[in-house]
Design an enzyme around this catalytic site. Structure first.
Site, PDB file in Angstrom:
ATOM      1  N   GLY A  51      58.516  53.381  71.153  1.00  0.00           N
ATOM      2  CA  GLY A  51      57.708  53.456  73.142  1.00  0.00           C
ATOM      3  C   GLY A  51      57.831  52.147  73.593  1.00  0.00           C
TER       4      GLY A  51
ATOM      5  CB  VAL B 188      50.098  58.029  69.976  1.00  0.00           C
ATOM      6  CG1 VAL B 188      49.381  58.020  71.686  1.00  0.00           C
ATOM      7  CG2 VAL B 188      49.785  56.819  69.508  1.00  0.00           C
TER       8      VAL B 188
ATOM      9  CG  HIS C 142      45.105  65.179  72.614  1.00  0.00           C
ATOM     10  ND1 HIS C 142      44.038  64.317  73.822  1.00  0.00           N
ATOM     11  CD2 HIS C 142      46.522  64.084  73.601  1.00  0.00           C
ATOM     12  CE1 HIS C 142      44.542  63.733  74.410  1.00  0.00           C
ATOM     13  NE2 HIS C 142      45.832  63.462  74.477  1.00  0.00           N
TER      14      HIS C 142
END
EC number: 1.1.1.37
Length: 328
Positions: free
Chosen positions: A11, A129, A187
């Protein structure tokens, strides 16, 4: 002697990628004694934009940046890399259920896990991430059977940094005064920002901030919902702060942790705190001579135990959902 590291970033043309790459190339993650190769992965339609980012990286003339590879092929991107920063993920769109998001990202992270397994360096470490990062990490890990499970991590440092910032503001202290701020679990909005074990200038945070109502009813929800608040305010998800947290995480995973502190990262549980073995769960961690370990002697009050259960239950649900989809 100078060191060298090959880093894949997925990304890479996205907003987080853009905020991340220049700081990576300047030595902010691996140190000023380490030269870097960047292997940049993007989907085909984003390659022209990525070439623009590469042009800018060249124009910075970073002394530590050696080579760059631009590709849409995961096998090329992960070839011989020492670190894989999995930033790219399919965003959640209007009307999309969480299950749909898990399925869409699941196929991406299963494929990347396989490509890392087959092409990366023998010492590769994987840091996820892209959201939902805990379960995306779980999928990648389960599709890379030859890589030790303790080399996979997912990011909860952004939550930790958010929490440190809020405690510092409330207490009227500088950010470095706040230590041992732990994020437990997923998360997501079920995460447990554990102020009970945080310290401010060496004292328990609850002794410095005596407003228990604020801690329970303002602080925790603010941290849990902070990502949504950023999206509402700027019309896009956290980018610079996410990139910053990724750099902080890599630094903490590599370098010895100060004696009076810890950091939060999600990693493969081995039964600590009653968490199912194999789940990717955020714990307080320390690094000593390059070895990452979970701090295991922390005791929770009843409130903390309940919060741990809530986030654990959600991670179990996510695991069961991707298992049912055949992704792990």
């Amino acid at each position: 002697m100078a060191k060298h590291v090959k880093v894949a970033v997925t990304g890479a043309a996205g907003q987080i990628g853009y905020a991340l790459l220049f700081r990576l190339a300047s030595g902010q993650a691996f140190g000023l004694d380490t030269t870097v190769d960047l292997h940049l992965l993007e989907i085909e339609p984003a390659l022209p934009a990525l070439k623009g980012v590469v042009t800018e990286l060249e124009d910075c003339a970073f002394p530590l940046l050696c080579n760059m590879v631009v590709t849409s092929d995961p096998r090329v991107a992960f070839n011989d890399v020492n670190w894989a920063l999995l930033v790219g993920a399919a965003p959640r769109k209007a009307g999309m259920e969480r299950k749909d998001l898990l399925e869409k990202n699941g196929s991406i992270f299963a494929g990347q896990g396989k490509a890392i397994n087959e092409n990366a360096a023998s010492d590769v470490r994987i840091f996820v991430v892209g959201n939902p990062c805990n379960t995306n990490c779980l999928i990648a890990m389960n599709n890379a059977p030859d890589i030790p499970k303790d080399r996979f991590y997912a990011m909860t440092r952004l939550d930790q940094n958010r929490a440190i910032g809020q405690l510092a503001l409330k207490a009227g202290v500088d950010v470095p005064s706040v230590k041992n701020m732990i994020i437990w679990g997923n998360h997501s909005s079920t995460q447990y920002p554990d102020f009970y074990h945080a310290t401010i200038d060496g004292k328990p945070a609850t002794e410095v901030i005596r407003d228990k109502n604020w801690l329970l009813n303002d602080f925790i929800p603010v941290i849990q919902q902070r990502g949504a608040a950023v999206i509402k305010a700027r019309g896009a998800s956290s980018a610079a702060s996410a990139a910053n947290a990724a750099l902080d995480s890599v630094w903490s995973l590599i370098n010895t942790t100060p004696a009076d502190d810890n950091y939060s990262v999600a990693l493969c549980a081995q039964g600590q705190y009653g968490v199912d073995e194999g789940l990717i769960f955020s714990f307080p961690c320390r690094t000593e001579n390059g070895v990452v370990s979970v701090i295991e002697e922390i005791e929770h009050n009843e409130f903390g135990q309940q919060k741990l259960k809530e986030t654990l239950d959600e991670l179990r649900e996510e695991r069961d959902a991707v298992e049912a989809l055949g992704l792990i």
